[in-house]
Design an enzyme around this catalytic site. Structure first.
Site, PDB file in Angstrom:
ATOM      1  N   ILE A 139       0.822  -1.221   0.000  1.00 41.67           N
ATOM      2  CA  ILE A 139       0.000   0.000   0.000  1.00 41.67           C
ATOM      3  C   ILE A 139       0.857   1.273   0.000  1.00 41.67           C
ATOM      4  O   ILE A 139       0.341   2.373  -0.156  1.00 41.67           O
ATOM      5  CB  ILE A 139      -0.974  -0.028   1.213  1.00 41.67           C
ATOM      6  N   HIS A 213       6.442  -8.113   9.060  1.00 43.11           N
ATOM      7  CA  HIS A 213       5.326  -8.983   8.622  1.00 43.11           C
ATOM      8  C   HIS A 213       5.783 -10.125   7.702  1.00 43.11           C
ATOM      9  O   HIS A 213       5.637 -10.081   6.498  1.00 43.11           O
ATOM     10  CB  HIS A 213       4.134  -8.202   8.071  1.00 43.11           C
ATOM     11  N   ALA A 217       4.983  -8.935   1.480  1.00 44.08           N
ATOM     12  CA  ALA A 217       5.886  -7.960   0.848  1.00 44.08           C
ATOM     13  C   ALA A 217       7.351  -8.379   0.967  1.00 44.08           C
ATOM     14  O   ALA A 217       8.225  -7.588   1.286  1.00 44.08           O
ATOM     15  CB  ALA A 217       5.672  -6.560   1.433  1.00 44.08           C
ATOM     16  N   PHE A 247      -5.998 -13.270   7.089  1.00 44.31           N
ATOM     17  CA  PHE A 247      -6.016 -12.702   5.734  1.00 44.31           C
ATOM     18  C   PHE A 247      -4.607 -12.524   5.183  1.00 44.31           C
ATOM     19  O   PHE A 247      -4.346 -12.788   4.017  1.00 44.31           O
ATOM     20  CB  PHE A 247      -6.720 -11.334   5.714  1.00 44.31           C
ATOM     21  N   HIS A 248      -3.700 -12.048   6.025  1.00 47.13           N
ATOM     22  CA  HIS A 248      -2.334 -11.767   5.578  1.00 47.13           C
ATOM     23  C   HIS A 248      -1.520 -13.045   5.389  1.00 47.13           C
ATOM     24  O   HIS A 248      -0.674 -13.109   4.497  1.00 47.13           O
ATOM     25  CB  HIS A 248      -1.616 -10.852   6.579  1.00 47.13           C
ATOM     26  N   ASP A 270      -0.194  -4.675  12.677  1.00 45.97           N
ATOM     27  CA  ASP A 270      -0.141  -3.857  11.458  1.00 45.97           C
ATOM     28  C   ASP A 270      -1.494  -3.163  11.272  1.00 45.97           C
ATOM     29  O   ASP A 270      -1.984  -2.998  10.163  1.00 45.97           O
ATOM     30  CB  ASP A 270       0.204  -4.713  10.230  1.00 45.97           C
ATOM     31  N   LEU A 303      -3.952  -5.500   0.129  1.00 41.99           N
ATOM     32  CA  LEU A 303      -4.162  -5.342   1.574  1.00 41.99           C
ATOM     33  C   LEU A 303      -3.510  -4.049   2.049  1.00 41.99           C
ATOM     34  O   LEU A 303      -2.362  -3.771   1.717  1.00 41.99           O
ATOM     35  CB  LEU A 303      -3.569  -6.533   2.340  1.00 41.99           C
ATOM     36  N   GLY A 304      -4.258  -3.274   2.826  1.00 36.48           N
ATOM     37  CA  GLY A 304      -3.745  -2.008   3.369  1.00 36.48           C
ATOM     38  C   GLY A 304      -3.768  -2.057   4.873  1.00 36.48           C
ATOM     39  O   GLY A 304      -4.616  -1.442   5.513  1.00 36.48           O
TER      40      GLY A 304
END
EC number: 3.5.1.25
Length: 378
Positions: A139, A213, A217, A247-248, A270, A303-304
């Site tokens: 993001i 995370h 990314a 979700f992540h 996050d 995802l943000g």
């Protein structure tokens, strides 16, 4: 002076029943069997709830309806702290994502103002960017992603008392800059990176001790190229944050990561504005991010951040990953404290530690928190 009684105490080492935690000022005076409590002691009965060290979130962009990037002030940090308490998080790193030098300086000033007033709550800034790789921007705004420069690295180092962590992509930045940050006492984290396995391993030699995370990314682990994930797995001393919102990262991946990383795996949220608030969308560095069905995504589905809270991260780790509660609590308390070097005062329940504590019931409802010795009912 007062005592917390009638609770199951998760100290970080042991699980105690029929014990009390005595609090004097902002510190834990003692943990003792209930029968050795002085009869005249003021007592707070916790009705059989769980008592753990206060949760420590090393990656928090916003919560309670506010975003740090959106309004970079001490007041925003305070709003985030107050929202955190509802979900058992007593200490955190306000996280500024990729933005201008001016915004970074503003964040430093805001952190300094807040930390001067409120000890042991904001533990320092987490600068997530801008020294990232555009290929793994997520993001983050491509307009502000850039290589590190001497002037800003010097500014960051000069303010290391209010900056706890910097996330960067080592393949795009000078090893000397990483070494300089580490020498100043700042935790440097690999993240938003397209590094190869060998580039990541080299960056750990330069002093990187954390990964932002895990899985998100960063280059994945595949047969012929272990990538950043493989490098993290292959380097026992490197900590990794992980977002346990379902979700992540798939919960099975959290289970596998925990088998490999053990006490180096840290729960982070996050989180963004919708965590602990009711809202349909918010603005994240000029982008509209929609909150739907627990997920935060932009118009492209990227995802943000998350809408996760620390108590939910602990609950998901127990219920979906299958990790025992005492270990899930360490992943939210002791391990993050160790990762940023504050475990001499936070992250355990024992004599002499700062009294930052969380009270929650068997259904993971946070009932109360203690911050700097002050008991506050939810």
């Amino acid at each position: 002076m007062y005592a917390l009684t009638n609770c199951k105490i998760y100290t970080g080492n042991d699980v105690l029943v029929k014990h009390a935690v005595i609090i004097n000022g902002d510190k834990i005076e003692a943990v003792c069997p209930i029968e050795s409590l002085p009869s005249e002691m003021n007592v707070v009965d916790l009705n059989g709830a769980n008592l753990s060290p206060g949760f420590i979130d090393l990656q928090l962009n916003g919560c309670g309806g506010v975003m740090f990037n959106d309004e970079i002030t001490a007041e925003t940090i305070d709003t985030m702290h107050k929202a955190n308490l509802k979900s058992g998080c007593t200490s955190f790193l306000p996280t500024l994502i990729t933005s201008s030098d001016e915004n970074m300086r503003q964040a430093i000033a805001a952190a300094r103002e807040y930390q001067a007033k409120y000890p042991n709550q904001s533990l320092g800034l987490h600068l997530e960017g801008p020294y990232l790789n555009v290929m793994k921007k997520g993001i983050h705004s491509v307009d502000f992603i850039r290589p590190s420069d001497d002037t800003m690295i010097d500014t960051i180092c000069a303010n290391s008392d209010v900056i706890a962590k910097v996330t960067l992509a080592p393949e795009n930045n000078k090893p000397e800059h990483i070494e300089k940050l580490v020498k100043a006492g700042i935790v440097v984290s690999i993240g938003h990176t397209n590094a190869t396995y060998s580039e990541a391993r080299k960056s750990f030699e330069s002093g990187i001790t954390f990964a932002t995370h895990l899985f998100n990314a960063m280059t994945p682990m595949v047969g012929r190229e272990p990538g950043v994930v493989g490098a993290i797995y292959d380097t026992p001393e490197v900590y990794a944050g992980i977002i346990a919102d379902g979700f992540h990262v798939d919960y099975a991946n959290i289970r596998i990561a925990h088998k490999i990383k053990g006490e180096k795996l840290v729960l982070v949220t996050d989180a963004t504005a919708p965590a602990g608030a009711e809202m349909d969308y918010f603005i994240f560095v000029g982008k509209k991010v929609y909150y739907r069905d627990g997920k935060c995504v932009d118009e492209n589905g990227t995802l943000g951040g998350s809408a996760l809270t620390m108590i939910e991260a602990v609950q998901n780790t127990v219920e979906h990953v299958g990790i025992a509660l005492d270990e899930a609590l360490r992943m939210a308390t002791l391990y993050p404290a160790k990762a940023i070097g504050v475990d001499e005062k936070l992250g355990r329940i024992k004599k002499g530690m700062i009294a930052n504590l969380t009270v929650f019931d068997r259904d993971f409802n946070v009932k109360a928190t203690v911050v700097n010795g002050q008991y506050e009912q939810n």
